[in-house]
Design a protein around this motif. Structure first.
Motif, PDB file in Angstrom:
ATOM      1  N   GLY A 105       0.787  -1.220   0.000  1.00 58.49           N
ATOM      2  CA  GLY A 105       0.000   0.000   0.000  1.00 58.49           C
ATOM      3  C   GLY A 105       0.820   1.271   0.000  1.00 58.49           C
ATOM      4  N   ASP A 106       2.151   1.164   0.046  1.00 57.21           N
ATOM      5  CA  ASP A 106       3.017   2.345   0.031  1.00 57.21           C
ATOM      6  C   ASP A 106       2.853   3.087  -1.297  1.00 57.21           C
ATOM      7  OD1 ASP A 106       5.017   4.221   0.124  1.00 57.21           O
ATOM      8  OD2 ASP A 106       6.670   2.791   0.329  1.00 57.21           O
ATOM      9  N   THR A 107       2.462   4.350  -1.217  1.00 57.82           N
ATOM     10  CA  THR A 107       2.210   5.131  -2.435  1.00 57.82           C
ATOM     11  C   THR A 107       3.342   6.102  -2.767  1.00 57.82           C
ATOM     12  OG1 THR A 107       1.042   6.866  -1.198  1.00 57.82           O
ATOM     13  CG2 THR A 107      -0.274   5.031  -2.044  1.00 57.82           C
ATOM     14  N   SER A 108       4.429   6.063  -2.034  1.00 58.59           N
ATOM     15  CA  SER A 108       5.513   7.015  -2.286  1.00 58.59           C
ATOM     16  C   SER A 108       6.087   6.868  -3.687  1.00 58.59           C
ATOM     17  CB  SER A 108       6.625   6.826  -1.243  1.00 58.59           C
ATOM     18  OG  SER A 108       7.200   5.529  -1.332  1.00 58.59           O
ATOM     19  N   VAL A 109       6.013   5.660  -4.253  1.00 58.89           N
ATOM     20  CA  VAL A 109       6.573   5.431  -5.586  1.00 58.89           C
ATOM     21  C   VAL A 109       5.776   6.138  -6.681  1.00 58.89           C
ATOM     22  CG1 VAL A 109       7.649   3.235  -4.989  1.00 58.89           C
ATOM     23  CG2 VAL A 109       5.277   3.267  -5.801  1.00 58.89           C
ATOM     24  N   LEU A 110       4.558   6.596  -6.365  1.00 54.94           N
ATOM     25  CA  LEU A 110       3.754   7.265  -7.384  1.00 54.94           C
ATOM     26  C   LEU A 110       4.403   8.571  -7.843  1.00 54.94           C
ATOM     27  CD1 LEU A 110       0.097   6.734  -6.107  1.00 54.94           C
ATOM     28  CD2 LEU A 110       1.475   5.309  -7.616  1.00 54.94           C
ATOM     29  N   SER A 111       5.325   9.102  -7.047  1.00 52.71           N
ATOM     30  CA  SER A 111       6.032  10.311  -7.460  1.00 52.71           C
ATOM     31  C   SER A 111       6.920  10.055  -8.668  1.00 52.71           C
ATOM     32  CB  SER A 111       6.879  10.844  -6.297  1.00 52.71           C
ATOM     33  OG  SER A 111       7.896   9.915  -5.947  1.00 52.71           O
ATOM     34  N   LEU A 112       7.158   8.781  -8.998  1.00 54.43           N
ATOM     35  CA  LEU A 112       7.994   8.418 -10.143  1.00 54.43           C
ATOM     36  C   LEU A 112       7.213   8.392 -11.453  1.00 54.43           C
ATOM     37  CD1 LEU A 112      10.012   5.476  -8.534  1.00 54.43           C
ATOM     38  CD2 LEU A 112      10.729   7.854  -8.786  1.00 54.43           C
ATOM     39  N   ARG A 113       5.881   8.508 -11.382  1.00 60.87           N
ATOM     40  CA  ARG A 113       5.077   8.491 -12.610  1.00 60.87           C
ATOM     41  C   ARG A 113       5.469   9.649 -13.519  1.00 60.87           C
ATOM     42  NH1 ARG A 113      -1.172   7.439 -10.568  1.00 60.87           N
ATOM     43  NH2 ARG A 113      -0.998   5.167 -10.301  1.00 60.87           N
ATOM     44  N   ILE A 114       5.545   9.366 -14.819  1.00 61.06           N
ATOM     45  CA  ILE A 114       5.808  10.456 -15.755  1.00 61.06           C
ATOM     46  C   ILE A 114       4.538  11.292 -15.872  1.00 61.06           C
ATOM     47  CG2 ILE A 114       7.492   9.110 -17.053  1.00 61.06           C
ATOM     48  CD1 ILE A 114       5.357   8.858 -19.271  1.00 61.06           C
ATOM     49  N   PRO A 115       4.655  12.584 -16.161  1.00 59.95           N
ATOM     50  CA  PRO A 115       3.462  13.417 -16.331  1.00 59.95           C
ATOM     51  C   PRO A 115       2.566  12.852 -17.437  1.00 59.95           C
ATOM     52  CG  PRO A 115       5.440  14.769 -16.201  1.00 59.95           C
ATOM     53  CD  PRO A 115       5.907  13.342 -16.315  1.00 59.95           C
ATOM     54  N   GLY A 116       1.262  12.881 -17.180  1.00 58.69           N
ATOM     55  CA  GLY A 116       0.322  12.341 -18.149  1.00 58.69           C
ATOM     56  C   GLY A 116       0.441  12.995 -19.521  1.00 58.69           C
ATOM     57  N   GLU A 117       0.863  14.261 -19.537  1.00 56.90           N
ATOM     58  CA  GLU A 117       0.980  14.969 -20.811  1.00 56.90           C
ATOM     59  C   GLU A 117       2.006  14.329 -21.746  1.00 56.90           C
ATOM     60  OE1 GLU A 117       0.268  18.245 -17.657  1.00 56.90           O
ATOM     61  OE2 GLU A 117       1.088  16.220 -17.783  1.00 56.90           O
TER      62      GLU A 117
END
Length: 284
Positions: free
Chosen positions: A108-120
């Motif tokens: 459930g750790d969501t800290s890795v979501l900061s690695l997502r590339i911008p949707g644009e």
């Protein structure tokens, strides 16, 4: 009969392991390569010389007659490298797959979501025929769902696919942290056939989805029930898939419209989810 696939970095697979994999009739090995640049790959894995070891392992396993696929997960650190990684896969004579989705950890750790590339940046990928095939078909506006679409299933998780962790825990999918049993305590077939959790996952049809059943994307969306589960409900929408559907077609999803959005929030510069993600408890 089950088709067994192994997800691995391959650095600890040697002759004995490769022979056993071949004897067991494993379908394929999916090996993570994050960049063609060793310094980028090693920075992501946090394992020195991992690029060198992984590429050597790919050559070795290929020469052993095993089917190998390079899995390239796209993130901020390697967003410009995917074409070169695809070229590397071609040079090595192995398959290639790209996934632009960064998901929460299994705990459930969501800290890795900061690695997502911008949707644009997704349209550039979705409009590359070398990666997606026919972009006219892939990026076409969604069609109204048919009765068959609404009575179908949006994912193979729990139907023709499941994930067994290195600790023996069985989940409907590698991205679906719903424990259904453990093969060290039960027979796999008993879990597969009789687990109440597996049965619940299998029971859900597209028409049962709380938001997605009314969405124009319901027949073409790559909605992941595992990601939806982490976000609150396996019958709800998945933020990451809503975003991909929008950037693939330019058409807002029902989840976005319900919140008064004409585009994902990340498009305004905030890399925030559309839905509050909850922590997931896993067995110790």
């Amino acid at each position: 009969m089950f088709s067994v696939k192994i997800k691995t970095n391959a650095v600890m697979i040697h002759e004995q392991e490769a022979r056993r994999i071949r004897e067991l009739g494993v379908d394929s090995l999916q090996i993570s390569v994050y960049s063609h640049r060793p310094e980028v790959h090693d920075a992501i894995t946090k394992l020195p010389h991992s690029f060198e070891r992984t590429i050597a392992a790919i050559r070795f396993l290929r020469d052993q007659g095993l089917r190998v696929m390079i899995a390239n997960v796209l993130m901020t650190a390697n967003s410009s490298d995917h074409l070169k990684v695809q070229e590397l896969a071609a040079e090595l004579g192995v398959m290639y797959t790209l996934d632009p989705t960064i998901t929460p950890m299994m705990d459930g750790d969501t800290s890795v979501l900061s690695l997502r590339i911008p949707g644009e940046e997704l349209p550039e990928i979705f409009r590359n025929p070398a990666l997606v095939g026919s972009q006219e078909e892939f990026c076409a506006p969604p069609k109204p769902p048919s009765k068959a679409d609404l009575e179908g299933y949006s994912c193979s998780a729990g139907h023709s696919f499941c994930y067994i962790s290195p600790y023996g825990d069985v989940f409907p999918c590698v991205q679906f942290p719903l424990p259904t049993g453990n093969v060290r305590q039960q027979k796999f077939l008993d879990i597969w056939n009789s687990s109440p959790e597996m049965k619940e996952v299998r029971s859900i049809q597209a028409k049962d989805l709380t938001v997605c059943s009314s969405c124009s994307h319901v027949s073409s969306c790559t909605r992941c029930p595992g990601l939806a589960y982490v976000e609150g409900s396996m019958r709800g929408p998945s933020t990451a898939d809503c975003e991909k559907s929008f950037y693939r077609t330019g058409v807002a999803t029902a989840n976005m419209l319900q919140q008064g959005l004409s585009k994902p929030r990340s498009a305004s510069g905030r890399n925030a989810p559309l839905i509050q993600i909850r922590p997931v408890a896993l067995p110790a």
